[in-house]
Design an enzyme around this catalytic site. Structure first.
Site, short mmCIF file in Angstrom:
data_model
loop_
_atom_site.label_atom_id
_atom_site.label_comp_id
_atom_site.label_asym_id
_atom_site.label_seq_id
_atom_site.Cartn_x
_atom_site.Cartn_y
_atom_site.Cartn_z
N HIS A 68 23.59 63.08 15.74
CA HIS A 68 24.71 61.87 15.81
C HIS A 68 25.41 61.77 14.66
O HIS A 68 24.84 61.37 13.70
CB HIS A 68 24.22 60.78 16.41
CG HIS A 68 24.16 60.68 17.91
ND1 HIS A 68 24.10 59.54 18.61
CD2 HIS A 68 23.89 61.60 18.82
CE1 HIS A 68 23.84 59.68 19.86
NE2 HIS A 68 23.61 61.29 19.87
N LYS A 95 16.06 50.49 11.77
CA LYS A 95 15.37 51.03 10.31
C LYS A 95 13.61 50.95 10.26
O LYS A 95 13.22 51.63 9.47
CB LYS A 95 15.56 50.14 9.17
CG LYS A 95 17.14 50.34 8.88
CD LYS A 95 17.29 51.58 7.86
CE LYS A 95 18.72 51.91 7.48
NZ LYS A 95 19.23 53.07 8.49
N TYR A 154 27.56 49.86 19.58
CA TYR A 154 27.16 48.45 19.14
C TYR A 154 28.22 47.52 19.87
O TYR A 154 29.28 47.71 18.95
CB TYR A 154 26.89 48.17 17.97
CG TYR A 154 25.70 48.97 17.31
CD1 TYR A 154 24.46 48.30 17.23
CD2 TYR A 154 25.61 50.32 16.87
CE1 TYR A 154 23.10 48.75 16.74
CE2 TYR A 154 24.51 50.92 16.39
CZ TYR A 154 23.12 50.12 16.50
OH TYR A 154 22.16 50.73 15.77
N TYR A 178 23.20 53.02 7.35
CA TYR A 178 22.92 53.14 8.50
C TYR A 178 22.17 54.58 8.73
O TYR A 178 21.31 54.90 9.24
CB TYR A 178 24.13 53.17 9.73
CG TYR A 178 23.58 53.24 11.10
CD1 TYR A 178 23.27 52.20 11.65
CD2 TYR A 178 23.61 54.49 11.72
CE1 TYR A 178 22.76 52.27 12.89
CE2 TYR A 178 23.39 54.43 13.17
CZ TYR A 178 22.73 53.47 13.70
OH TYR A 178 22.15 53.37 15.15
N PRO A 189 15.71 45.04 15.09
CA PRO A 189 16.05 46.32 15.49
C PRO A 189 17.53 46.90 15.31
O PRO A 189 17.98 47.80 15.44
CB PRO A 189 15.87 46.36 16.93
CG PRO A 189 15.69 45.16 17.23
CD PRO A 189 15.32 44.26 16.50
P1 RFL Z 1 3.02 50.49 14.77
O1 RFL Z 1 4.05 51.32 15.44
O2 RFL Z 1 3.02 49.10 15.42
O3 RFL Z 1 1.63 51.21 14.82
C1 RFL Z 1 0.28 50.34 14.47
C2 RFL Z 1 -0.67 50.99 15.14
O4 RFL Z 1 -1.90 50.27 14.62
C3 RFL Z 1 -2.59 50.00 15.96
N1 RFL Z 1 -3.57 48.86 15.58
C4 RFL Z 1 -4.77 48.97 15.48
N2 RFL Z 1 -5.69 49.94 15.12
C5 RFL Z 1 -6.95 49.97 14.53
N3 RFL Z 1 -7.62 48.46 14.54
C6 RFL Z 1 -6.65 47.36 14.74
N4 RFL Z 1 -7.08 46.00 14.42
C7 RFL Z 1 -5.39 47.74 14.88
N5 RFL Z 1 -4.14 46.92 15.05
C8 RFL Z 1 -3.30 47.73 15.51
C9 RFL Z 1 -1.61 49.61 16.92
O5 RFL Z 1 -2.21 50.07 18.23
C10 RFL Z 1 -0.81 50.69 16.65
O6 RFL Z 1 -1.10 52.00 17.27
O7 RFL Z 1 3.48 50.66 13.16
P2 RFL Z 1 4.11 51.51 12.23
O8 RFL Z 1 2.99 52.78 12.27
O9 RFL Z 1 4.20 51.01 10.86
O10 RFL Z 1 5.57 51.85 12.65
C11 RFL Z 1 6.49 51.01 12.68
C12 RFL Z 1 7.48 51.21 13.87
O11 RFL Z 1 6.84 51.28 15.16
C13 RFL Z 1 8.42 50.33 14.06
O12 RFL Z 1 8.92 49.80 13.11
C14 RFL Z 1 9.84 50.51 14.86
O13 RFL Z 1 9.21 50.84 16.34
C15 RFL Z 1 10.84 49.67 14.81
N6 RFL Z 1 11.94 49.98 15.80
C16 RFL Z 1 13.11 50.98 15.18
N7 RFL Z 1 12.85 51.57 14.08
C17 RFL Z 1 13.68 52.65 13.84
O14 RFL Z 1 13.53 53.10 12.69
N8 RFL Z 1 14.59 52.75 14.78
C18 RFL Z 1 15.01 52.26 15.76
O15 RFL Z 1 15.78 52.74 16.55
C19 RFL Z 1 14.03 51.13 16.23
N9 RFL Z 1 14.21 50.54 17.25
C20 RFL Z 1 12.07 49.48 17.00
C21 RFL Z 1 13.28 49.67 17.82
C22 RFL Z 1 11.24 48.65 17.48
C23 RFL Z 1 11.23 47.66 18.65
N10 RFL Z 1 10.19 47.19 19.31
C24 RFL Z 1 9.78 47.18 20.59
C25 RFL Z 1 9.71 46.33 18.31
C26 RFL Z 1 13.40 48.94 19.07
C27 RFL Z 1 12.30 48.23 19.54
C28 RFL Z 1 12.77 47.41 20.87
C1 PHB Z 2 17.04 52.92 20.38
O1 PHB Z 2 17.84 53.98 20.90
O2 PHB Z 2 16.20 52.50 20.84
C2 PHB Z 2 17.81 52.03 19.43
C3 PHB Z 2 19.03 52.45 18.98
C4 PHB Z 2 19.59 51.76 17.80
C5 PHB Z 2 19.07 50.57 17.31
C6 PHB Z 2 17.73 50.17 17.85
C7 PHB Z 2 17.41 50.84 18.99
O3 PHB Z 2 19.68 49.79 16.56
#
Ligand code: RFL
Ligand code: PHB
Length: 391
Positions: A72, A297, A200, A385, A293
């Site tokens: 994109h 990032k 957005y 972004y 979110p």
């Molecule tokens: P994670 O992915 O939470 O992974 C941590 C792992 O550790 C495990 N764990 C354990 N393992 C062993 N012993 C324990 N005691 C443990 N406790 C936990 C867990 O099971 C898991 O597998 O952290 P990590 O690797 O730092 O990654 C971070 C990302 O997952 C997170 O920042 C993103 O998903 C945030 N996020 C977004 N980030 C983006 O860059 N772009 C996006 O578009 C974006 N959209 C989002 C998001 C997060 C969302 N949610 C649900 C929080 C959209 C949403 C809705």
């Molecule tokens: C997504 O596609 O899940 C998404 C995109 C943009 C955001 C957060 C989540 O800012």
């Protein structure tokens, strides 16, 4: 068991770190609390910055990303019924790639298991020991057996709710936190995206976000109350609300609808723990910091943390120098705070508080007018972004 780096958590941070280290000839073992299916099915991020895509490419793990990732070059902001395009390519020369975090995680896990490198799922009772000594260790239970992993360093990649950050003695960390009065209700639907790019929308009814996962799957979000009950949102109510929030004054947008196959509510929080190190424990990703979110990032900053950590560890094992390890936290935190600011900025610009103060509403509208009309402001928005360079 013995290894050089013990990694707690097989999310993006832990999986990228393990592979970056392996490329430097450094051994690691990943311990993950959940099972493989759970980790691979957890629906989360979708937007990859160029730096994250480049990291996948450097690791040679970008085959599927190149086939299925959607590049994109811009995104849209919709407010007062009018769509405004932020042309990232023209404004800052960069683009983002829409590719689900689930796929990133699956690609990294498939690779790690295919080369027979150690990754233990369902590791229970994980506990860290001797972090302030030269010989830390991790104890855990796997397949019913109590085990000990001795290592040189521990990487705490276990997310916000993990045990790594909590293993640091009281008084060492300073934490910063902001909890927002919003949550996001997110869905995945079998519906072709209604627009080629993300939208957005800031409306009187609250934020809506149009995103996607593939040419057949839409990813859509609604701002809801932080204590919102998912049960109160049958599919038809979700579609009606998305239609209302995404509609434009001149009717140039039609929402494609389809079967909803995933639904969830995510609270929104900003959090930073400083420093990102205690003795031989290094925190990375959500274990050290989380962002709302709105800036897309979280995953990207997790990947930049572990690139820094792998470089510091490579320097240590290559030359014995601890300079990179000693500078790790400061180097990461500079980027973390930029990302924190940007995520907070996007959040306050695009959400509608329940009883919005009229003064704040005017400020919000002025900010939206500014980023969609001033070249200088649009460049700033676009470069943040799309992702600023790591240093
Ligand atoms: P994670 O992915 O939470 O992974 C941590 C792992 O550790 C495990 N764990 C354990 N393992 C062993 N012993 C324990 N005691 C443990 N406790 C936990 C867990 O099971 C898991 O597998 O952290 P990590 O690797 O730092 O990654 C971070 C990302 O997952 C997170 O920042 C993103 O998903 C945030 N996020 C977004 N980030 C983006 O860059 N772009 C996006 O578009 C974006 N959209 C989002 C998001 C997060 C969302 N949610 C649900 C929080 C959209 C949403 C809705
Ligand atoms: C997504 O596609 O899940 C998404 C995109 C943009 C955001 C957060 C989540 O800012």
């Amino acid at each position: 068991m013995r290894t050089q780096v013990g990694i707690v958590g097989a999310g993006p941070a832990g999986l990228f770190l393990a592979e970056l280290l392996r490329r430097e000839g450094i051994e690691s073992v990943i311990l993950e609390a959940r099972d493989r299916e759970y980790v691979q099915q957890r629906v989360r991020a979708g937007v990859l910055e160029q730096g994250t895509v480049d990291c996948m490419a450097r690791l040679g793990l970008d085959g599927r990303l190149r086939r299925e990732g959607l590049v994109h070059e811009g995104f849209e902001i919709l407010y007062e019924g009018v769509r405004h395009r932020i042309d990232m390519r023209a404004l800052c020369g960069r683009a983002i790639t829409v590719y689900g975090q689930q796929k990133v995680v699956e690609d990294l896990i498939d690779h790690r298991l295919s080369i027979g490198a150690p990754l233990l799922f369902e590791a229970a009772d994980v506990a860290l020991h001797g972090l302030d000594t030269d010989a830390p260790s991790i104890t855990f239970t796997h397949e019913g057996r109590a085990q000990e992993l001795r290592c040189d360093f521990v990487a705490g990649c276990d997310g916000f709710h993990g045990i790594s950050r909590r293993s640091i003695p009281d008084g060492v960390l300073t934490t910063y936190e902001r909890v927002y009065p919003y949550a996001w209700l997110g869905i995945l639907a079998h519906a072709a995206p209604s627009n080629d790019e993300l939208i957005y929308a800031r409306t009187e009814r609250g934020l809506a976000l149009h995103s996607m996962r593939s040419p057949e799957i839409s990813r859509l979000y609604l701002q809801v109350a932080p204590d919102e009950d998912l049960e109160a949102w049958p599919d038809e109510r979700i579609w009606a609300e998305l239609r209302a929030r995404l509609q434009t004054a001149d009717g140039d947008f039609t929402l494609n609808e389809g079967e909803i196959f995933e639904k969830g509510i995510t609270p929104m929080r900003s959090f930073v723990a400083e420093p990102m190190r205690y003795g031989r424990l290094f925190l990375a990703g959500d274990a050290a910091h989380i962002v709302p979110p709105t800036g897309a990032k979280g995953l990207n900053v997790a990947v930049s943390d572990v690139q820094n950590l792998s470089e510091a560890l490579a320097e240590y094992y290559g030359s014995g120098s601890t300079a990179g390890l000693d500078g790790y936290s400061e180097r990461c935190l500079r980027r973390v705070w930029r990302v924190q600011h940007f995520s907070w900025f996007m959040t306050q610009m695009l959400h509608r508080p329940a009883d919005q103060d009229p003064f704040e509403e005017r400020l919000q509208r002025s900010q939206l007018d500014y980023v969609t009309s001033s070249h200088a402001a649009a460049v700033s928005l676009a470069e943040n972004y799309a992702g600023l360079p790591r240093d």
